[in-house]
Design an enzyme around this catalytic site. Structure first.
Site, mmCIF file in Angstrom:
data_model
loop_
_atom_site.group_PDB
_atom_site.id
_atom_site.type_symbol
_atom_site.label_atom_id
_atom_site.label_comp_id
_atom_site.label_asym_id
_atom_site.label_seq_id
_atom_site.Cartn_x
_atom_site.Cartn_y
_atom_site.Cartn_z
ATOM 1 N N GLY A 1 6.758 6.032 7.918
ATOM 2 C CA GLY A 1 5.761 7.104 7.988
ATOM 3 C C GLY A 1 5.839 7.811 9.330
ATOM 4 O O GLY A 1 6.918 7.905 9.930
ATOM 5 N N SER A 2 4.689 8.254 9.808
ATOM 6 C CA SER A 2 4.671 9.058 11.039
ATOM 7 C C SER A 2 4.701 8.181 12.292
ATOM 8 O O SER A 2 4.362 6.991 12.241
ATOM 9 C CB SER A 2 3.413 9.917 11.051
ATOM 10 N N GLU B 1 9.984 2.657 10.471
ATOM 11 C CA GLU B 1 10.890 3.790 10.279
ATOM 12 C C GLU B 1 10.041 5.041 10.365
ATOM 13 O O GLU B 1 9.098 5.199 9.589
ATOM 14 C CB GLU B 1 11.569 3.717 8.900
ATOM 15 N N CYS C 1 13.224 12.292 6.385
ATOM 16 C CA CYS C 1 13.297 11.992 7.823
ATOM 17 C C CYS C 1 14.742 12.152 8.311
ATOM 18 O O CYS C 1 14.987 12.235 9.500
ATOM 19 C CB CYS C 1 12.733 10.624 8.143
ATOM 20 N N LYS D 1 0.847 -1.202 0.000
ATOM 21 C CA LYS D 1 0.000 0.000 0.000
ATOM 22 C C LYS D 1 0.881 1.251 0.000
ATOM 23 O O LYS D 1 1.491 1.609 0.999
ATOM 24 C CB LYS D 1 -0.886 0.044 1.255
ATOM 25 N N GLY E 1 2.905 4.670 13.162
ATOM 26 C CA GLY E 1 3.834 3.628 13.605
ATOM 27 C C GLY E 1 3.338 2.961 14.889
ATOM 28 O O GLY E 1 3.400 1.734 15.031
ATOM 29 N N GLN F 1 0.584 20.112 4.108
ATOM 30 C CA GLN F 1 1.971 20.192 4.571
ATOM 31 C C GLN F 1 2.448 21.644 4.560
ATOM 32 O O GLN F 1 3.159 22.083 5.475
ATOM 33 C CB GLN F 1 2.860 19.314 3.683
ATOM 34 N N GLU G 1 9.141 17.226 14.673
ATOM 35 C CA GLU G 1 9.524 17.126 13.259
ATOM 36 C C GLU G 1 8.581 17.993 12.421
ATOM 37 O O GLU G 1 7.365 17.804 12.441
ATOM 38 C CB GLU G 1 9.443 15.668 12.789
HETATM 39 P P1 ADP Z 1 2.865 10.979 6.590
HETATM 40 O O1 ADP Z 1 2.588 12.030 7.579
HETATM 41 O O2 ADP Z 1 4.267 10.899 6.122
HETATM 42 O O3 ADP Z 1 1.859 10.920 5.481
HETATM 43 P P2 ADP Z 1 1.548 8.657 7.676
HETATM 44 O O4 ADP Z 1 1.971 7.793 8.796
HETATM 45 O O5 ADP Z 1 0.252 9.377 7.806
HETATM 46 O O6 ADP Z 1 2.743 9.639 7.436
HETATM 47 O O7 ADP Z 1 1.498 7.845 6.322
HETATM 48 C C1 ADP Z 1 2.463 6.877 5.962
HETATM 49 C C2 ADP Z 1 1.745 5.699 5.339
HETATM 50 O O8 ADP Z 1 0.898 5.109 6.341
HETATM 51 C C3 ADP Z 1 0.813 6.076 4.174
HETATM 52 O O9 ADP Z 1 0.835 5.055 3.202
HETATM 53 C C4 ADP Z 1 -0.532 6.141 4.850
HETATM 54 O O10 ADP Z 1 -1.611 5.937 3.958
HETATM 55 C C5 ADP Z 1 -0.428 5.013 5.856
HETATM 56 N N1 ADP Z 1 -1.387 5.126 6.962
HETATM 57 C C6 ADP Z 1 -1.920 6.249 7.483
HETATM 58 N N2 ADP Z 1 -2.784 5.945 8.472
HETATM 59 C C7 ADP Z 1 -2.806 4.598 8.573
HETATM 60 C C8 ADP Z 1 -3.491 3.664 9.418
HETATM 61 N N3 ADP Z 1 -4.364 4.054 10.337
HETATM 62 N N4 ADP Z 1 -3.237 2.362 9.254
HETATM 63 C C9 ADP Z 1 -2.347 1.941 8.334
HETATM 64 N N5 ADP Z 1 -1.689 2.759 7.506
HETATM 65 C C10 ADP Z 1 -1.898 4.075 7.611
#
Ligand code: ADP
Length: 477
Positions: A224-225, A246, A280, A171, A229, A327, A379
Protein backbone atom coordinates in the site's frame (compact mmCIF):
# COMPACT_ATOMS: atom_id res chain seq x y z
CA UNK A 1 -28.54 -6.95 -3.56
CA UNK A 2 -26.38 -9.79 -2.29
CA UNK A 3 -24.62 -9.28 1.01
CA UNK A 4 -21.07 -10.66 1.33
CA UNK A 5 -20.11 -11.39 4.93
CA UNK A 6 -16.82 -11.56 6.73
CA UNK A 7 -15.51 -15.05 7.26
CA UNK A 8 -14.17 -15.99 10.68
CA UNK A 9 -13.48 -19.50 11.97
CA UNK A 10 -15.28 -21.02 9.01
CA UNK A 11 -18.44 -18.99 9.55
CA UNK A 12 -20.03 -16.02 7.86
CA UNK A 13 -20.27 -13.11 10.27
CA UNK A 14 -22.85 -10.39 9.67
CA UNK A 15 -21.86 -6.74 9.96
CA UNK A 16 -23.01 -3.44 8.60
CA UNK A 17 -22.16 -3.30 4.91
CA UNK A 18 -21.02 -0.97 2.17
CA UNK A 19 -21.70 -1.02 -1.58
CA UNK A 20 -18.99 -2.04 -4.00
CA UNK A 21 -19.31 0.30 -7.00
CA UNK A 22 -18.08 -0.27 -10.56
CA UNK A 23 -15.77 2.63 -11.54
CA UNK A 24 -16.68 2.14 -15.23
CA UNK A 25 -20.36 2.61 -14.41
CA UNK A 26 -21.24 4.11 -11.06
CA UNK A 27 -24.86 2.93 -11.45
CA UNK A 28 -23.62 -0.65 -11.28
CA UNK A 29 -23.44 -1.97 -7.70
CA UNK A 30 -21.49 -5.23 -7.54
CA UNK A 31 -22.71 -6.18 -4.09
CA UNK A 32 -22.80 -5.13 -0.45
CA UNK A 33 -19.72 -6.12 1.48
CA UNK A 34 -19.30 -6.33 5.24
CA UNK A 35 -17.55 -3.56 7.07
CA UNK A 36 -15.84 -5.23 10.00
CA UNK A 37 -14.90 -3.88 13.43
CA UNK A 38 -12.27 -4.32 16.15
CA UNK A 39 -14.17 -7.22 17.72
CA UNK A 40 -14.11 -9.11 14.40
CA UNK A 41 -10.34 -8.75 14.31
CA UNK A 42 -10.00 -9.97 17.90
CA UNK A 43 -12.18 -12.99 17.14
CA UNK A 44 -10.33 -13.72 13.90
CA UNK A 45 -6.93 -13.56 15.61
CA UNK A 46 -8.10 -15.84 18.44
CA UNK A 47 -9.33 -18.43 15.92
CA UNK A 48 -6.19 -18.13 13.81
CA UNK A 49 -4.06 -18.60 16.91
CA UNK A 50 -5.98 -21.71 17.85
CA UNK A 51 -5.95 -23.07 14.27
CA UNK A 52 -2.18 -22.59 14.12
CA UNK A 53 -1.69 -25.45 16.58
CA UNK A 54 -3.08 -27.83 13.97
CA UNK A 55 -2.15 -26.19 10.66
CA UNK A 56 1.50 -25.70 11.61
CA UNK A 57 1.73 -29.46 12.10
CA UNK A 58 -0.41 -30.37 9.09
CA UNK A 59 0.75 -32.96 6.60
CA UNK A 60 2.45 -31.70 3.48
CA UNK A 61 -0.07 -33.43 1.24
CA UNK A 62 -2.93 -31.64 3.02
CA UNK A 63 -1.31 -28.29 2.33
CA UNK A 64 -0.43 -29.28 -1.20
CA UNK A 65 -4.02 -30.32 -1.91
CA UNK A 66 -5.48 -27.06 -0.60
CA UNK A 67 -3.14 -24.96 -2.74
CA UNK A 68 -3.55 -27.15 -5.82
CA UNK A 69 -7.34 -27.24 -5.61
CA UNK A 70 -7.43 -23.48 -5.13
CA UNK A 71 -5.29 -23.00 -8.21
CA UNK A 72 -7.54 -25.29 -10.23
CA UNK A 73 -10.77 -23.59 -9.24
CA UNK A 74 -9.34 -20.13 -9.94
CA UNK A 75 -8.18 -21.15 -13.40
CA UNK A 76 -11.50 -22.87 -14.18
CA UNK A 77 -13.33 -19.66 -13.26
CA UNK A 78 -10.84 -17.22 -14.78
CA UNK A 79 -13.34 -15.55 -17.15
CA UNK A 80 -15.93 -15.00 -14.42
CA UNK A 81 -13.38 -13.82 -11.84
CA UNK A 82 -11.56 -11.69 -14.42
CA UNK A 83 -14.86 -9.99 -15.19
CA UNK A 84 -15.51 -9.36 -11.50
CA UNK A 85 -12.00 -7.93 -11.17
CA UNK A 86 -12.44 -5.61 -14.18
CA UNK A 87 -15.85 -4.60 -12.87
CA UNK A 88 -14.70 -3.64 -9.38
CA UNK A 89 -11.18 -2.34 -10.10
CA UNK A 90 -11.55 -0.88 -13.59
CA UNK A 91 -8.67 -2.59 -15.39
CA UNK A 92 -9.65 -4.07 -18.73
CA UNK A 93 -11.20 -7.50 -19.04
CA UNK A 94 -8.02 -8.87 -20.65
CA UNK A 95 -5.93 -7.46 -17.81
CA UNK A 96 -8.44 -8.84 -15.29
CA UNK A 97 -8.33 -12.35 -16.75
CA UNK A 98 -4.53 -12.09 -16.91
CA UNK A 99 -4.34 -11.19 -13.24
CA UNK A 100 -6.67 -14.01 -12.23
CA UNK A 101 -4.55 -16.46 -14.24
CA UNK A 102 -1.53 -15.22 -12.39
CA UNK A 103 -3.25 -15.79 -9.03
CA UNK A 104 -3.89 -19.39 -10.09
CA UNK A 105 -0.26 -19.81 -11.14
CA UNK A 106 0.93 -18.49 -7.78
CA UNK A 107 -1.16 -21.08 -5.90
CA UNK A 108 0.15 -23.75 -8.24
CA UNK A 109 3.74 -22.63 -7.61
CA UNK A 110 3.32 -22.80 -3.83
CA UNK A 111 1.54 -26.17 -4.10
CA UNK A 112 4.88 -27.30 -5.53
CA UNK A 113 6.91 -25.46 -2.90
CA UNK A 114 5.14 -27.39 -0.12
CA UNK A 115 6.75 -30.53 -1.51
CA UNK A 116 10.16 -28.89 -1.71
CA UNK A 117 10.45 -27.78 1.93
CA UNK A 118 14.06 -28.30 2.87
CA UNK A 119 16.45 -27.92 5.72
CA UNK A 120 20.19 -28.30 6.04
CA UNK A 121 22.19 -30.88 7.89
CA UNK A 122 25.79 -29.93 8.53
CA UNK A 123 28.61 -31.05 10.82
CA UNK A 124 29.40 -28.96 13.87
CA UNK A 125 32.88 -27.54 14.42
CA UNK A 126 32.85 -29.69 17.56
CA UNK A 127 33.42 -33.46 17.35
CA UNK A 128 30.41 -35.80 17.53
CA UNK A 129 27.97 -32.96 17.23
CA UNK A 130 25.64 -32.37 14.35
CA UNK A 131 23.78 -29.23 13.33
CA UNK A 132 20.39 -29.03 11.64
CA UNK A 133 18.89 -25.90 10.18
CA UNK A 134 15.13 -26.02 9.71
CA UNK A 135 12.36 -23.59 8.89
CA UNK A 136 9.22 -23.25 11.00
CA UNK A 137 6.05 -21.21 10.47
CA UNK A 138 5.70 -17.85 12.19
CA UNK A 139 2.19 -18.15 13.61
CA UNK A 140 -0.64 -15.76 12.82
CA UNK A 141 0.14 -13.51 9.87
CA UNK A 142 -1.79 -10.29 9.26
CA UNK A 143 -2.24 -9.63 5.54
CA UNK A 144 -3.21 -6.11 4.44
CA UNK A 145 -3.61 -5.49 0.71
CA UNK A 146 -4.34 -2.61 -1.70
CA UNK A 147 -6.98 -2.31 -4.43
CA UNK A 148 -4.82 -2.21 -7.57
CA UNK A 149 -4.14 -5.97 -7.84
CA UNK A 150 -7.16 -7.25 -5.92
CA UNK A 151 -6.53 -10.96 -6.53
CA UNK A 152 -2.82 -11.27 -7.40
CA UNK A 153 -1.49 -9.50 -4.31
CA UNK A 154 -3.72 -11.43 -1.87
CA UNK A 155 -2.68 -14.60 -3.72
CA UNK A 156 1.04 -13.89 -3.45
CA UNK A 157 0.70 -13.31 0.29
CA UNK A 158 -1.88 -15.98 1.23
CA UNK A 159 -0.36 -18.84 -0.82
CA UNK A 160 3.12 -18.74 0.79
CA UNK A 161 1.63 -18.06 4.25
CA UNK A 162 -0.38 -21.31 3.96
CA UNK A 163 2.41 -23.20 2.24
CA UNK A 164 4.78 -22.67 5.15
CA UNK A 165 2.15 -23.52 7.80
CA UNK A 166 0.94 -20.12 9.01
CA UNK A 167 -2.60 -19.03 9.78
CA UNK A 168 -4.06 -15.77 8.53
CA UNK A 169 -6.15 -12.72 9.27
CA UNK A 170 -6.69 -11.08 5.88
CA UNK A 171 -7.88 -7.50 5.39
CA UNK A 172 -8.35 -6.53 1.74
CA UNK A 173 -8.72 -2.97 0.44
CA UNK A 174 -12.11 -1.34 0.99
CA UNK A 175 -12.51 -0.61 -2.72
CA UNK A 176 -12.05 -4.17 -4.00
CA UNK A 177 -13.56 -6.66 -1.54
CA UNK A 178 -15.18 -8.71 -4.33
CA UNK A 179 -12.10 -10.60 -5.53
CA UNK A 180 -10.89 -11.02 -1.94
CA UNK A 181 -14.19 -12.57 -0.88
CA UNK A 182 -14.22 -15.01 -3.83
CA UNK A 183 -10.61 -15.99 -3.21
CA UNK A 184 -11.22 -16.72 0.47
CA UNK A 185 -14.36 -18.66 -0.42
CA UNK A 186 -12.43 -20.78 -2.93
CA UNK A 187 -9.59 -21.51 -0.52
CA UNK A 188 -11.93 -22.35 2.33
CA UNK A 189 -13.82 -24.85 0.16
CA UNK A 190 -10.60 -26.56 -0.85
CA UNK A 191 -10.25 -28.49 2.39
CA UNK A 192 -8.62 -25.88 4.62
CA UNK A 193 -9.45 -26.45 8.32
CA UNK A 194 -11.65 -23.72 9.79
CA UNK A 195 -9.92 -20.77 11.41
CA UNK A 196 -6.77 -21.04 9.26
CA UNK A 197 -7.80 -18.26 6.86
CA UNK A 198 -10.03 -15.51 8.21
CA UNK A 199 -11.36 -12.59 6.21
CA UNK A 200 -12.15 -9.27 7.86
CA UNK A 201 -13.19 -6.66 5.32
CA UNK A 202 -13.51 -3.04 6.32
CA UNK A 203 -11.72 0.24 6.79
CA UNK A 204 -7.98 0.58 7.18
CA UNK A 205 -8.40 2.92 10.12
CA UNK A 206 -10.58 0.37 11.96
CA UNK A 207 -9.84 -3.19 10.82
CA UNK A 208 -6.27 -2.46 9.66
CA UNK A 209 -5.51 -0.56 12.83
CA UNK A 210 -6.91 -3.39 14.97
CA UNK A 211 -4.56 -5.81 13.20
CA UNK A 212 -1.58 -3.55 13.93
CA UNK A 213 -2.52 -3.34 17.59
CA UNK A 214 -3.28 -7.00 18.22
CA UNK A 215 -0.51 -8.57 20.27
CA UNK A 216 -1.26 -12.10 19.06
CA UNK A 217 -0.36 -11.33 15.46
CA UNK A 218 3.15 -12.62 14.81
CA UNK A 219 3.92 -10.90 11.50
CA UNK A 220 2.38 -8.43 9.07
CA UNK A 221 2.76 -8.34 5.31
CA UNK A 222 1.49 -5.19 3.64
CA UNK A 223 1.23 -3.58 0.22
CA UNK A 224 0.00 0.00 0.00
CA UNK A 225 1.08 3.57 0.62
CA UNK A 226 4.23 4.75 2.36
CA UNK A 227 2.20 6.55 5.03
CA UNK A 228 0.44 3.34 6.06
CA UNK A 229 3.69 1.39 5.64
CA UNK A 230 5.32 3.62 8.23
CA UNK A 231 2.43 3.09 10.65
CA UNK A 232 2.87 -0.64 10.22
CA UNK A 233 6.64 -0.50 10.73
CA UNK A 234 6.14 1.49 13.94
CA UNK A 235 3.45 -0.82 15.26
CA UNK A 236 5.59 -3.86 14.46
CA UNK A 237 8.58 -2.33 16.20
CA UNK A 238 6.40 -1.80 19.27
CA UNK A 239 5.33 -5.44 19.30
CA UNK A 240 8.76 -6.73 18.16
CA UNK A 241 7.25 -8.58 15.23
CA UNK A 242 8.36 -9.28 11.71
CA UNK A 243 7.03 -7.21 8.82
CA UNK A 244 7.25 -6.94 5.08
CA UNK A 245 6.25 -3.73 3.30
CA UNK A 246 5.73 -3.08 -0.42
CA UNK A 247 5.00 0.55 -1.15
CA UNK A 248 5.29 3.03 -3.97
CA UNK A 249 7.48 3.70 -6.95
CA UNK A 250 8.55 6.48 -9.30
CA UNK A 251 10.05 4.13 -11.80
CA UNK A 252 12.37 5.41 -14.52
CA UNK A 253 12.42 4.09 -18.07
CA UNK A 254 15.60 5.23 -19.82
CA UNK A 255 15.50 5.46 -23.61
CA UNK A 256 18.87 5.79 -25.29
CA UNK A 257 19.68 7.02 -28.81
CA UNK A 258 20.41 3.47 -30.00
CA UNK A 259 17.05 2.05 -28.82
CA UNK A 260 14.65 0.33 -31.18
CA UNK A 261 12.11 3.17 -31.39
CA UNK A 262 8.99 1.03 -31.79
CA UNK A 263 9.99 -1.18 -28.90
CA UNK A 264 10.77 1.84 -26.71
CA UNK A 265 7.38 3.41 -27.43
CA UNK A 266 5.61 0.11 -26.70
CA UNK A 267 7.49 -0.18 -23.41
CA UNK A 268 6.69 3.41 -22.47
CA UNK A 269 2.98 3.22 -23.33
CA UNK A 270 2.51 -0.11 -21.65
CA UNK A 271 4.56 0.85 -18.60
CA UNK A 272 3.10 4.30 -18.11
CA UNK A 273 -0.53 3.86 -19.06
CA UNK A 274 -1.72 0.25 -18.97
CA UNK A 275 -3.76 -0.77 -15.95
CA UNK A 276 -4.59 2.97 -15.89
CA UNK A 277 -1.10 3.66 -14.54
CA UNK A 278 -2.27 2.28 -11.20
CA UNK A 279 0.72 0.02 -10.65
CA UNK A 280 3.56 0.58 -8.23
CA UNK A 281 5.83 -0.58 -11.08
CA UNK A 282 4.45 1.96 -13.61
CA UNK A 283 7.01 3.82 -15.76
CA UNK A 284 6.14 7.31 -14.60
CA UNK A 285 9.47 8.94 -15.60
CA UNK A 286 10.62 8.58 -19.20
CA UNK A 287 14.25 9.64 -19.39
CA UNK A 288 15.22 10.18 -23.03
CA UNK A 289 18.59 11.07 -24.57
CA UNK A 290 18.87 13.99 -27.02
CA UNK A 291 19.50 12.04 -30.22
CA UNK A 292 16.23 10.10 -30.16
CA UNK A 293 14.17 12.66 -28.24
CA UNK A 294 12.18 14.29 -31.08
CA UNK A 295 11.44 10.99 -32.81
CA UNK A 296 10.43 9.39 -29.53
CA UNK A 297 8.07 12.23 -28.55
CA UNK A 298 6.41 12.17 -31.94
CA UNK A 299 5.87 8.40 -31.84
CA UNK A 300 4.82 8.44 -28.19
CA UNK A 301 2.24 11.15 -28.88
CA UNK A 302 0.88 9.22 -31.82
CA UNK A 303 0.65 6.01 -29.76
CA UNK A 304 -0.97 7.77 -26.81
CA UNK A 305 -3.61 9.37 -29.03
CA UNK A 306 -4.60 5.94 -30.35
CA UNK A 307 -5.42 4.53 -26.92
CA UNK A 308 -9.08 3.75 -26.35
CA UNK A 309 -10.22 4.82 -22.90
CA UNK A 310 -13.59 3.35 -22.03
CA UNK A 311 -15.62 0.94 -19.91
CA UNK A 312 -13.29 -1.81 -18.68
CA UNK A 313 -15.71 -4.50 -19.84
CA UNK A 314 -16.10 -3.16 -23.37
CA UNK A 315 -14.26 -4.91 -26.15
CA UNK A 316 -11.52 -2.78 -27.65
CA UNK A 317 -10.83 -0.76 -24.48
CA UNK A 318 -7.11 -0.27 -23.84
CA UNK A 319 -7.39 1.74 -20.65
CA UNK A 320 -10.21 1.48 -18.13
CA UNK A 321 -11.29 4.15 -15.66
CA UNK A 322 -9.49 5.38 -12.57
CA UNK A 323 -10.55 3.48 -9.43
CA UNK A 324 -12.68 6.23 -7.82
CA UNK A 325 -13.33 9.94 -7.60
CA UNK A 326 -10.65 10.58 -4.96
CA UNK A 327 -7.98 9.06 -7.19
CA UNK A 328 -9.32 10.92 -10.22
CA UNK A 329 -9.14 14.22 -8.34
CA UNK A 330 -5.56 13.36 -7.34
CA UNK A 331 -4.62 12.73 -10.98
CA UNK A 332 -6.23 16.02 -12.04
CA UNK A 333 -4.49 17.86 -9.21
CA UNK A 334 -1.10 16.57 -10.40
CA UNK A 335 -1.88 17.82 -13.92
CA UNK A 336 -2.37 21.27 -12.41
CA UNK A 337 0.79 20.94 -10.32
CA UNK A 338 2.85 19.89 -13.36
CA UNK A 339 1.68 22.84 -15.41
CA UNK A 340 2.31 25.27 -12.57
CA UNK A 341 5.83 23.88 -12.23
CA UNK A 342 6.51 24.63 -15.90
CA UNK A 343 6.15 21.22 -17.52
CA UNK A 344 4.42 21.19 -20.90
CA UNK A 345 1.24 19.12 -21.04
CA UNK A 346 1.62 17.75 -24.55
CA UNK A 347 -1.50 15.62 -24.46
CA UNK A 348 -4.34 14.41 -22.22
CA UNK A 349 -4.78 14.98 -18.54
CA UNK A 350 -8.50 15.74 -18.60
CA UNK A 351 -11.59 13.95 -17.42
CA UNK A 352 -13.53 12.13 -20.14
CA UNK A 353 -17.21 11.32 -20.49
CA UNK A 354 -18.28 7.96 -21.79
CA UNK A 355 -21.60 6.21 -22.34
CA UNK A 356 -21.66 4.94 -18.77
CA UNK A 357 -20.94 7.31 -15.87
CA UNK A 358 -17.43 6.55 -14.61
CA UNK A 359 -14.06 7.99 -13.64
CA UNK A 360 -12.50 8.27 -17.08
CA UNK A 361 -9.25 10.13 -17.52
CA UNK A 362 -7.22 10.78 -20.67
CA UNK A 363 -3.65 9.48 -20.15
CA UNK A 364 -1.34 12.46 -19.88
CA UNK A 365 2.02 13.11 -21.48
CA UNK A 366 4.16 15.84 -19.93
CA UNK A 367 7.35 17.01 -21.67
CA UNK A 368 9.98 19.60 -20.70
CA UNK A 369 10.09 18.12 -17.20
CA UNK A 370 13.01 18.23 -14.85
CA UNK A 371 13.58 15.67 -12.17
CA UNK A 372 13.01 18.14 -9.32
CA UNK A 373 9.39 18.73 -10.22
CA UNK A 374 6.81 17.18 -7.94
CA UNK A 375 5.39 15.23 -10.92
CA UNK A 376 8.81 13.56 -11.19
CA UNK A 377 9.28 12.95 -7.48
CA UNK A 378 5.89 11.95 -6.08
CA UNK A 379 3.93 8.85 -6.97
CA UNK A 380 0.79 9.95 -8.83
CA UNK A 381 -0.66 6.44 -9.24
CA UNK A 382 -2.40 7.34 -12.47
CA UNK A 383 -1.70 7.32 -16.23
CA UNK A 384 0.62 10.31 -16.21
CA UNK A 385 4.06 10.13 -17.86
CA UNK A 386 6.72 12.80 -17.40
CA UNK A 387 9.42 12.98 -20.06
CA UNK A 388 12.85 14.22 -19.02
CA UNK A 389 15.41 15.04 -21.72
CA UNK A 390 19.05 14.21 -20.93
CA UNK A 391 22.37 14.54 -22.75
CA UNK A 392 23.73 11.03 -22.50
CA UNK A 393 23.65 7.68 -20.70
CA UNK A 394 25.60 8.96 -17.69
CA UNK A 395 23.09 11.74 -17.05
CA UNK A 396 20.21 9.31 -17.66
CA UNK A 397 21.53 6.92 -15.01
CA UNK A 398 22.01 9.78 -12.54
CA UNK A 399 18.44 11.03 -13.06
CA UNK A 400 17.04 7.49 -12.90
CA UNK A 401 18.64 6.96 -9.50
CA UNK A 402 17.80 10.42 -8.17
CA UNK A 403 14.59 9.41 -6.43
CA UNK A 404 13.45 8.37 -2.98
CA UNK A 405 11.98 5.19 -4.50
CA UNK A 406 13.69 2.08 -5.88
CA UNK A 407 11.20 -0.53 -7.02
CA UNK A 408 11.66 -1.10 -10.73
CA UNK A 409 13.71 0.55 -13.48
CA UNK A 410 14.10 0.01 -17.19
CA UNK A 411 16.33 0.80 -20.11
CA UNK A 412 15.70 0.60 -23.86
CA UNK A 413 18.96 0.25 -25.75
CA UNK A 414 20.68 -2.05 -28.21
CA UNK A 415 24.01 -1.56 -26.45
CA UNK A 416 25.36 -4.39 -24.35
CA UNK A 417 27.69 -1.96 -22.63
CA UNK A 418 24.94 0.37 -21.43
CA UNK A 419 22.43 -2.34 -20.55
CA UNK A 420 25.10 -4.16 -18.51
CA UNK A 421 26.12 -0.97 -16.75
CA UNK A 422 22.48 -0.09 -16.03
CA UNK A 423 21.77 -3.53 -14.57
CA UNK A 424 24.72 -3.07 -12.28
CA UNK A 425 24.24 0.54 -11.22
CA UNK A 426 20.50 1.10 -11.20
CA UNK A 427 19.39 1.45 -7.58
CA UNK A 428 16.24 -0.62 -7.85
CA UNK A 429 14.98 -4.03 -6.80
CA UNK A 430 14.03 -5.00 -10.36
CA UNK A 431 15.71 -3.97 -13.61
CA UNK A 432 14.19 -4.39 -17.07
CA UNK A 433 16.13 -4.30 -20.32
CA UNK A 434 14.02 -3.51 -23.40
CA UNK A 435 10.91 -4.25 -21.36
CA UNK A 436 8.35 -2.10 -19.55
CA UNK A 437 9.11 -1.48 -15.86
CA UNK A 438 5.80 -3.19 -15.03
CA UNK A 439 4.97 -6.84 -15.72
CA UNK A 440 6.81 -9.39 -13.64
CA UNK A 441 6.96 -13.18 -13.37
CA UNK A 442 5.32 -14.96 -10.45
CA UNK A 443 8.14 -17.39 -9.66
CA UNK A 444 10.97 -14.95 -8.95
CA UNK A 445 11.47 -12.36 -6.21
CA UNK A 446 9.52 -9.11 -6.30
CA UNK A 447 10.50 -6.04 -4.30
CA UNK A 448 12.51 -2.86 -4.17
CA UNK A 449 14.79 -0.57 -2.24
CA UNK A 450 14.65 2.79 -0.46
CA UNK A 451 11.05 3.92 0.19
CA UNK A 452 9.62 1.24 -2.06
CA UNK A 453 10.07 -1.83 0.11
CA UNK A 454 11.18 -2.95 3.52
CA UNK A 455 11.70 -6.52 4.67
CA UNK A 456 12.50 -9.61 2.68
CA UNK A 457 11.30 -10.26 -0.86
CA UNK A 458 7.91 -11.53 -1.92
CA UNK A 459 7.20 -14.32 -4.40
CA UNK A 460 9.10 -17.32 -5.63
CA UNK A 461 11.11 -19.41 -3.21
CA UNK A 462 12.42 -16.22 -1.59
CA UNK A 463 9.01 -15.85 0.06
CA UNK A 464 10.12 -18.42 2.63
CA UNK A 465 12.43 -15.83 4.16
CA UNK A 466 9.46 -13.86 5.40
CA UNK A 467 6.97 -16.61 6.18
CA UNK A 468 9.28 -18.80 8.25
CA UNK A 469 11.52 -18.66 11.29
CA UNK A 470 14.85 -20.41 11.12
CA UNK A 471 15.77 -22.88 13.82
CA UNK A 472 19.32 -24.16 14.38
CA UNK A 473 19.45 -27.42 16.35
CA UNK A 474 22.62 -29.01 17.79
CA UNK A 475 22.63 -32.75 18.36
CA UNK A 476 25.30 -34.62 20.32
CA UNK A 477 25.62 -38.32 19.54
P1 ADP B 1 -3.78 3.14 -1.09
O1 ADP B 1 -3.48 4.58 -1.21
O2 ADP B 1 -3.21 2.28 -2.15
O3 ADP B 1 -5.22 2.86 -0.80
P2 ADP B 1 -3.29 2.57 1.69
O4 ADP B 1 -2.00 2.41 2.39
O5 ADP B 1 -4.19 3.66 2.14
O6 ADP B 1 -2.93 2.69 0.17
O7 ADP B 1 -4.12 1.23 1.73
C1 ADP B 1 -3.54 -0.05 1.58
C2 ADP B 1 -4.18 -0.99 2.58
O8 ADP B 1 -3.85 -0.52 3.90
C3 ADP B 1 -5.72 -1.02 2.52
O9 ADP B 1 -6.18 -2.32 2.79
C4 ADP B 1 -6.10 -0.07 3.63
O10 ADP B 1 -7.40 -0.31 4.14
C5 ADP B 1 -5.04 -0.36 4.66
N1 ADP B 1 -4.87 0.72 5.65
C6 ADP B 1 -5.09 2.03 5.48
N2 ADP B 1 -4.85 2.70 6.62
C7 ADP B 1 -4.47 1.79 7.54
C8 ADP B 1 -4.07 1.85 8.92
N3 ADP B 1 -4.05 2.99 9.59
N4 ADP B 1 -3.73 0.71 9.52
C9 ADP B 1 -3.73 -0.46 8.85
N5 ADP B 1 -4.11 -0.59 7.58
C10 ADP B 1 -4.47 0.51 6.91
Amino acid sequence: MRMYANFINGESIENESVSNINPSDTNDVIGNYARGNEQNVKDAVECAKHAFLLWSKSGLLDRHTVLKKTSEEIINRKEELGKLLAREEGKTLAEGVGEVTRAAQIFDFFAGEVLRLMGESIPSIRPNIHVEITREPLGVVGIITPWNFPIAIPAWKIAPALCYGNTIVFKPAELTPGCAWELVDIINRSGLPKGVLNLVMGKGSVVGQAILENENINAITFTGSIETGKLIANACAKHMRKYQLEMGGKNPLVILDDADLDKAVDCAINGAFFSTGQRCTASSRLIVTEGIYDKFIEAMLEGTKKLVIDNALKEGTHIGPVINDTQLQQDLEYIKVGREEGAKLLFGGERLNRESPGYYFQPALFTECNNNMRICREEIFGPVASVIKVKNYEEALHVANDTTFGLSSGICTSSLKYSTDFKKNSIAGMVMVNLPTAGVDFHVPFGGRKNSSLGSREQGKYASEFYTNIKTSYISH
